[in-house]
Design a protein around this motif. Sequence first.
Motif, mmCIF file in Angstrom:
data_model
loop_
_atom_site.group_PDB
_atom_site.id
_atom_site.type_symbol
_atom_site.label_atom_id
_atom_site.label_comp_id
_atom_site.label_asym_id
_atom_site.label_seq_id
_atom_site.Cartn_x
_atom_site.Cartn_y
_atom_site.Cartn_z
ATOM 1 N N PHE A 131 0.788 -1.229 -0.100
ATOM 2 C CA PHE A 131 0.037 -0.030 0.149
ATOM 3 C C PHE A 131 0.843 1.220 0.080
ATOM 4 C CE2 PHE A 131 -3.327 -2.908 1.874
ATOM 5 C CZ PHE A 131 -4.481 -2.705 0.830
ATOM 6 N N GLY A 132 2.040 1.307 0.876
ATOM 7 C CA GLY A 132 2.878 2.412 0.549
ATOM 8 C C GLY A 132 3.495 2.631 -0.709
ATOM 9 N N ASN A 133 3.845 1.465 -1.445
ATOM 10 C CA ASN A 133 4.317 1.795 -3.089
ATOM 11 C C ASN A 133 3.141 2.145 -3.837
ATOM 12 O OD1 ASN A 133 7.395 1.422 -3.574
ATOM 13 N ND2 ASN A 133 6.788 -0.127 -1.650
ATOM 14 N N ALA A 134 1.939 1.548 -3.674
ATOM 15 C CA ALA A 134 0.957 1.954 -4.457
ATOM 16 C C ALA A 134 0.424 3.606 -4.296
ATOM 17 C CB ALA A 134 -0.515 1.153 -4.016
ATOM 18 N N ASP A 135 0.667 3.944 -3.212
ATOM 19 C CA ASP A 135 0.417 5.454 -2.798
ATOM 20 C C ASP A 135 1.297 6.154 -3.637
ATOM 21 O OD1 ASP A 135 -1.725 5.721 -1.064
ATOM 22 O OD2 ASP A 135 -0.405 6.132 0.594
ATOM 23 N N SER A 136 2.540 5.706 -3.749
ATOM 24 C CA SER A 136 3.711 6.607 -4.496
ATOM 25 C C SER A 136 3.379 6.480 -5.876
ATOM 26 C CB SER A 136 5.044 5.667 -4.187
ATOM 27 O OG SER A 136 5.946 6.695 -4.976
ATOM 28 N N TYR A 137 2.974 5.252 -6.558
ATOM 29 C CA TYR A 137 2.540 5.326 -8.021
ATOM 30 C C TYR A 137 1.271 5.924 -8.268
ATOM 31 C CZ TYR A 137 6.435 1.926 -9.339
ATOM 32 O OH TYR A 137 7.647 1.359 -9.573
ATOM 33 N N LEU A 138 0.456 6.041 -7.384
ATOM 34 C CA LEU A 138 -0.837 6.791 -7.560
ATOM 35 C C LEU A 138 -0.608 8.401 -7.666
ATOM 36 C CD1 LEU A 138 -3.349 4.570 -5.681
ATOM 37 C CD2 LEU A 138 -3.338 4.993 -7.991
ATOM 38 N N LEU A 139 0.356 8.740 -6.880
ATOM 39 C CA LEU A 139 0.729 10.021 -6.883
ATOM 40 C C LEU A 139 1.591 10.668 -7.792
ATOM 41 C CD1 LEU A 139 1.793 10.516 -2.934
ATOM 42 C CD2 LEU A 139 -0.398 11.499 -3.884
ATOM 43 N N ALA A 140 2.216 9.548 -8.616
ATOM 44 C CA ALA A 140 2.956 9.843 -9.940
ATOM 45 C C ALA A 140 1.970 9.834 -10.808
ATOM 46 C CB ALA A 140 4.178 8.808 -10.065
ATOM 47 N N SER A 141 0.860 9.069 -10.764
ATOM 48 C CA SER A 141 -0.104 8.927 -11.961
ATOM 49 C C SER A 141 -0.904 10.630 -12.073
ATOM 50 C CB SER A 141 -1.060 8.070 -11.798
ATOM 51 O OG SER A 141 -0.222 6.560 -12.026
ATOM 52 N N MET A 142 -1.358 10.869 -10.792
ATOM 53 C CA MET A 142 -1.884 12.070 -10.702
ATOM 54 C C MET A 142 -1.126 13.310 -11.034
ATOM 55 S SD MET A 142 -3.566 11.289 -6.897
ATOM 56 C CE MET A 142 -4.864 12.668 -6.904
ATOM 57 N N ALA A 143 0.322 13.160 -10.747
ATOM 58 C CA ALA A 143 1.277 14.150 -11.294
ATOM 59 C C ALA A 143 1.204 14.384 -12.865
ATOM 60 C CB ALA A 143 2.540 14.120 -10.837
ATOM 61 N N TYR A 144 1.330 13.006 -13.421
ATOM 62 C CA TYR A 144 1.274 12.872 -14.966
ATOM 63 C C TYR A 144 -0.016 13.719 -15.422
ATOM 64 C CZ TYR A 144 1.020 10.995 -19.633
ATOM 65 O OH TYR A 144 0.850 10.741 -21.046
ATOM 66 N N ASP A 145 -1.049 13.306 -14.833
ATOM 67 C CA ASP A 145 -2.550 13.915 -15.179
ATOM 68 C C ASP A 145 -2.419 15.464 -15.262
ATOM 69 O OD1 ASP A 145 -5.612 13.902 -15.472
ATOM 70 O OD2 ASP A 145 -5.267 14.923 -13.590
ATOM 71 N N CYS A 163 -6.250 5.623 -18.047
ATOM 72 C CA CYS A 163 -6.305 5.928 -16.989
ATOM 73 C C CYS A 163 -6.269 4.531 -16.104
ATOM 74 C CB CYS A 163 -7.688 6.600 -16.360
ATOM 75 S SG CYS A 163 -7.706 8.358 -16.791
ATOM 76 N N LEU A 164 -6.895 3.594 -16.671
ATOM 77 C CA LEU A 164 -6.880 2.303 -16.488
ATOM 78 C C LEU A 164 -5.590 1.706 -16.371
ATOM 79 C CD1 LEU A 164 -10.402 0.899 -17.871
ATOM 80 C CD2 LEU A 164 -9.717 1.314 -15.395
ATOM 81 N N GLN A 165 -4.974 1.963 -17.556
ATOM 82 C CA GLN A 165 -3.567 1.153 -17.536
ATOM 83 C C GLN A 165 -2.405 1.986 -16.545
ATOM 84 O OE1 GLN A 165 -2.437 2.711 -21.588
ATOM 85 N NE2 GLN A 165 -3.375 0.776 -22.563
ATOM 86 N N LEU A 166 -2.745 3.045 -16.308
ATOM 87 C CA LEU A 166 -1.983 3.934 -15.104
ATOM 88 C C LEU A 166 -2.403 3.124 -13.642
ATOM 89 C CD1 LEU A 166 -1.656 7.396 -16.335
ATOM 90 C CD2 LEU A 166 0.107 5.888 -16.336
#
Length: 311
Positions: free
Chosen positions: A108-122, A142-145
């Motif tokens: 979950f810690g790393n999922a947070d990190s990747y989701l924050l990166a996806s939001m930054a890309y958005d 979005c589904l791919q990210l």
Amino acid sequence: MNQKNVTQISEFLLHGFSSQPEVQRVLFLLFLSMYVLNLLGNITIILLIRCDMKLLQTPMYFFLSYLAAADMGFATTIIPKTLENLPSHKKSISYCGCLTQMFFYIYFGNADSYLLASMAYDRYVAICQPMHYSTMMSHKRCLQLATVSWTIPMIHSLLYTILMVRVEFCNPGEIRHFICDIYPVLEVSCSDNKVIDFVLMTEGLVEILGPFVLILISYAFIFYSIMRIPSTIGKRKAFSTCGSHISVVVLFYGGVSWVYFNPSAKNPGLQDTVATVMYTMVIPMLNPFIYTLRNNEMKLAMRRVIRQHFY
């Protein structure tokens, strides 16, 4: 190799907090309150995004709903066991429970990190490539990210869990922490851990810093684009769309940096325990409030949902 009493250990003892009953009662109430607020806040975020069919049906809120789910999972991995142990005389966790907690803590810690990166890309696409936004941030993209954000952390956490299964531990397994994190658990190891240490210094470093570097690159382009906007109002509006996300990124990676990149990371003390509490309990609790209080669209959606269902 350390030749202490090596056995097939069945449980670990967690020594992360004071043994004074008064302190433990205060911590119990504090952590319980944070956990309840975490669940209420993040469930509210998810329900708002699912119920509002106008303002919140954009990629940013799509990722935010997953971030809320990850924050709930992150806190649930840590807080219930901590609440169970605080009033207990023997603050223990089973061997399997420790590995399970470690798996989901990393996941979950790393999922947070990747989701924050996806939001930054958005946000990068929205500000720097607005004419191509609908194409570059399609539902399929979005589904791919989102799939990447959940899959890579799972592989990462599974790798470390498999490596930890091969580790032998000294008896008694007294961990100087309140959770089963990798470094504190390895402290009570009696085996040669060169392989896992190497993986931590290579793959682990890339796994943590990779999303952060992507966030920095995204915001470098964002700030450059914003500075080129001629009007002050336009700049303020562009900055406002990133304000909540920047606040969450600073809090999250500030906690990560203190927990894993300070010199005492392998030998946690009181300051490291406080930092871990901030990283695992306080920040996941604050995220929904940051996105709600700093976001006009969230506040408008909340008012509309309340009017529709309660008036």
